[in-house]
Design an enzyme around this catalytic site. Structure first.
Site, PDB file in Angstrom:
ATOM      1  N   MET B   1      -0.021   8.856   5.329  1.00  0.00           N
ATOM      2  CA  MET B   1       0.271   8.666   6.754  1.00  0.00           C
ATOM      3  C   MET B   1      -0.902   7.915   7.408  1.00  0.00           C
ATOM      4  O   MET B   1      -1.054   6.755   7.200  1.00  0.00           O
ATOM      5  CB  MET B   1       0.490  10.014   7.422  1.00  0.00           C
ATOM      6  N   CYS B   2      -1.724   8.559   8.131  1.00  0.00           N
ATOM      7  CA  CYS B   2      -2.790   7.983   8.963  1.00  0.00           C
ATOM      8  C   CYS B   2      -2.205   7.530  10.308  1.00  0.00           C
ATOM      9  O   CYS B   2      -1.043   7.151  10.381  1.00  0.00           O
ATOM     10  CB  CYS B   2      -3.518   6.791   8.358  1.00  0.00           C
ATOM     11  N   GLY B   3      -3.028   7.610  11.314  1.00  0.00           N
ATOM     12  CA  GLY B   3      -2.621   7.154  12.643  1.00  0.00           C
ATOM     13  C   GLY B   3      -3.604   6.133  13.163  1.00  0.00           C
ATOM     14  O   GLY B   3      -4.807   6.251  12.955  1.00  0.00           O
TER      15      GLY B   3
END
Lengths: 227, 308
Positions: B1-3
């Protein structure tokens, strides 16, 4: 009209209230306020109710929907209407990637554009997009109909089975084993009905039909070297 | 994921609030990756001087007397501002190389986070809210900035594995996705003499851009050639002295939403990150196209968009 403020009561309470409705509920009109891009709004509904979502939604709005009509007054995030079984989802704005993925039935209407992988692995859902759709749409589509009033991106209908695609504008490229098909009277009839149901004003004769060339259905010994 | 979040301000009156706005956006993205967080802020210039943002796991020890020791080594002026585990060293631009060499000698445990005239990078292991509070990011002003919250997939959860990565003077990169050819590319870049510190895939992406630019490419050209040379999934946001850029791989699985008004251009991995921005209800909101390089610059604040 029942109003639920998502920012006040939270997602679980909102969905719980909607899940509590039965087939013969008297509370048939619901409004959800302050959507603010939240995930999984109005997921897993199974009652003949009409839900209006004020604002844009995040992932999976209306996922697994049965019977309910969901109107999103904004744009919708990834995976909207994923695995929809029946009912209707109408998005006033744009829809993000994999709209209606694996949908078995029902209708999804997008008044703006839909992004990549629209209708991926569709299994009976009907999707009508007023604008354009992105690349890899209807990848491995099995049945159902994808109707696009604008243009389609790269690799439309790649490795599709028996889903049908009707595009009014340009198709940037067709995916593997997807081909242009003849428009017969029954297709014009179908388009007339689905466009009316979606509330779209378009001339069915302007659409081109695409579908599976059925060359990938069976193993071909000449391709053995590729495995 | 990561944002990922990014904010480029057109309206100067918002500049004092840049850090607060970015912090709010980044905290909203916490559940996309809670391992570590970082923020790159393009603040006030330093009168032609250069800023080195450095980090230490033992700041009390390493930063004490650092100013004096470094001054002696490079025989030039040094201004130092300590901020938790980080410190910003302000030195003459022509002494950056000497200062980095000296740091390796006199403070081997101190790592350089960023270099440039206006860029400062702050990053640590932890939740975005904790990392932002540690450095008091909310109080920082600036013209533009980017932030990242990480869910590690390709390498260890460490400060050096956190984003943003510094790619050159006043340039940085954040990444959502994973690169699959980072090992072979790392070997190739090391043979070319590029310094790569960790086993992290994004650092290789950053080093690749640095290498291309050292060989004469503009950042835009480097990003375009990256579309061919980097194998894997990526949504990149890059920061430059004048602005920021966005590019997604041709498959574009990793989400990205942008919003533009007369006051700002904003980027978020999800629309949720943007909902508290002023005037978002009437902003132009869209998803950046795959394999397309987008740029906004304070020198020419119109959108430049190019399909690669």
């Amino acid at each position: 009209m029942q109003t639920l403020d998502l920012s006040e009561i939270g997602l679980r309470e909102v969905n719980k209230a909607l899940h509590a409705q039965s087939d013969d509920t008297n509370q048939t009109a619901w409004t959800i306020e302050n959507a603010r891009g939240s995930h999984a709004i109005a997921c897993g509904l199974d009652a003949p109710i009409e839900v209006t979502v004020k604002g844009s939604t995040g992932y999976y709005c209306g996922g697994m929907n049965k019977q309910a009509t969901i109107n999103v007054h904004g744009s919708a995030g990834p995976g909207t209407g994923e695995n929809i079984m029946s009912g209707k989802i109408v998005i006033e704005g744009d829809a993000s990637q994999y709209l209606g993925a694996t949908g078995h039935g029902g209708l999804i209407v997008v008044k703006g554009n839909a992004s990549s992988r629209c209708g991926i692995s569709m299994k009976g859902v009907n999707i009508v997009v007023q604008g354009n759709i992105g690349h890899m749409s209807a990848f491995m589509g099995q049945s159902g109909n994808l109707v696009v009033l604008g243009d389609a991106g790269d690799a439309l209908g790649d490795s599709c089975y028996e889903a049908r695609f009707f595009v009014r504008g340009e198709v940037k490229s067709l995916g593997a084993d997807c081909e242009k098909k003849e428009m017969r009277p029954e297709h014009i009839e179908f388009l007339k009905e689905i466009l009316a149901e979606a509330g779209m004003d378009a001339d069915p004769s302007e659409f081109t039909r695409y579908g599976s060339a059925r060359n990938l259905y069976n193993f071909d010994v000449d391709n053995a070297g590729a495995y | 994921m990561c944002g990922i979040v990014g904010l480029f301000l057109k309206d100067e009156t918002l500049q004092p609030k840049l850090g607060a706005m970015l912090t709010d956006m980044l905290i909203t993205m916490t559940d996309r990756g809670p391992d570590s967080a970082g923020i790159a802020i393009y603040g006030a210039g330093s009168n032609g001087n250069a800023k080195l943002t450095v980090q230490s796991d033992t700041p009390d020890e390493d930063f004490e007397k650092l100013k004096k020791d470094l001054k002696k080594e490079i025989k030039g002026d040094v201004e130092m501002t300590i901020n938790s585990t980080h410190a910003v060293l302000e030195i003459r631009a022509d002494q950056v190389a000497a200062a980095r060499a000296a740091l390796r000698e006199i403070r081997p445990n101190v790592r350089v986070m960023s270099r440039g005239e206006s860029l400062e990078i702050y990053k640590e292991v932890g939740l975005p809210k904790d990392v932002a509070a540690r450095f008091d990011v909310s109080s920082m002003g600036g013209t533009h900035g980017i932030g990242h919250t990480r869910m590690a997939t390709e390498s260890a959860v460490t400060t050096m594995g956190a984003h943003p990565f510094n790619t050159g003077d006043d340039q940085c990169l954040v990444h959502n996705g994973s690169l699959s050819n980072h090992n072979s590319l790392r070997r190739k870049l090391r043979r070319e003499g590029i310094h790569i510190e960790t086993e992290n895939d994004t650092e290789v992406g950053a080093a690749y851009l640095t290498w291309r630019m050292q060989n004469g490419a503009t950042l835009g050209e480097a990003l375009e050639s990256g579309l061919n040379d980097l194998d894997g999934f990526f949504t990149f946001v890059v920061g430059t002295k004048d602005g920021f850029g966005v590019v997604r791989d041709p498959i574009a699985c990793k989400p990205a939403v942008m919003a533009e008004t007369d006051q700002y251009v904003a980027f978020g991995s999800e629309y949720r990150a943007l909902v508290n921005l002023p005037g978002i209800e009437t902003a132009r909101v869209w998803e950046p196209e795959p394999a397309t390089v987008y740029f906004w610059s304070h020198n020419d604040s119109t959108l430049t968009e190019k399909a690669a």
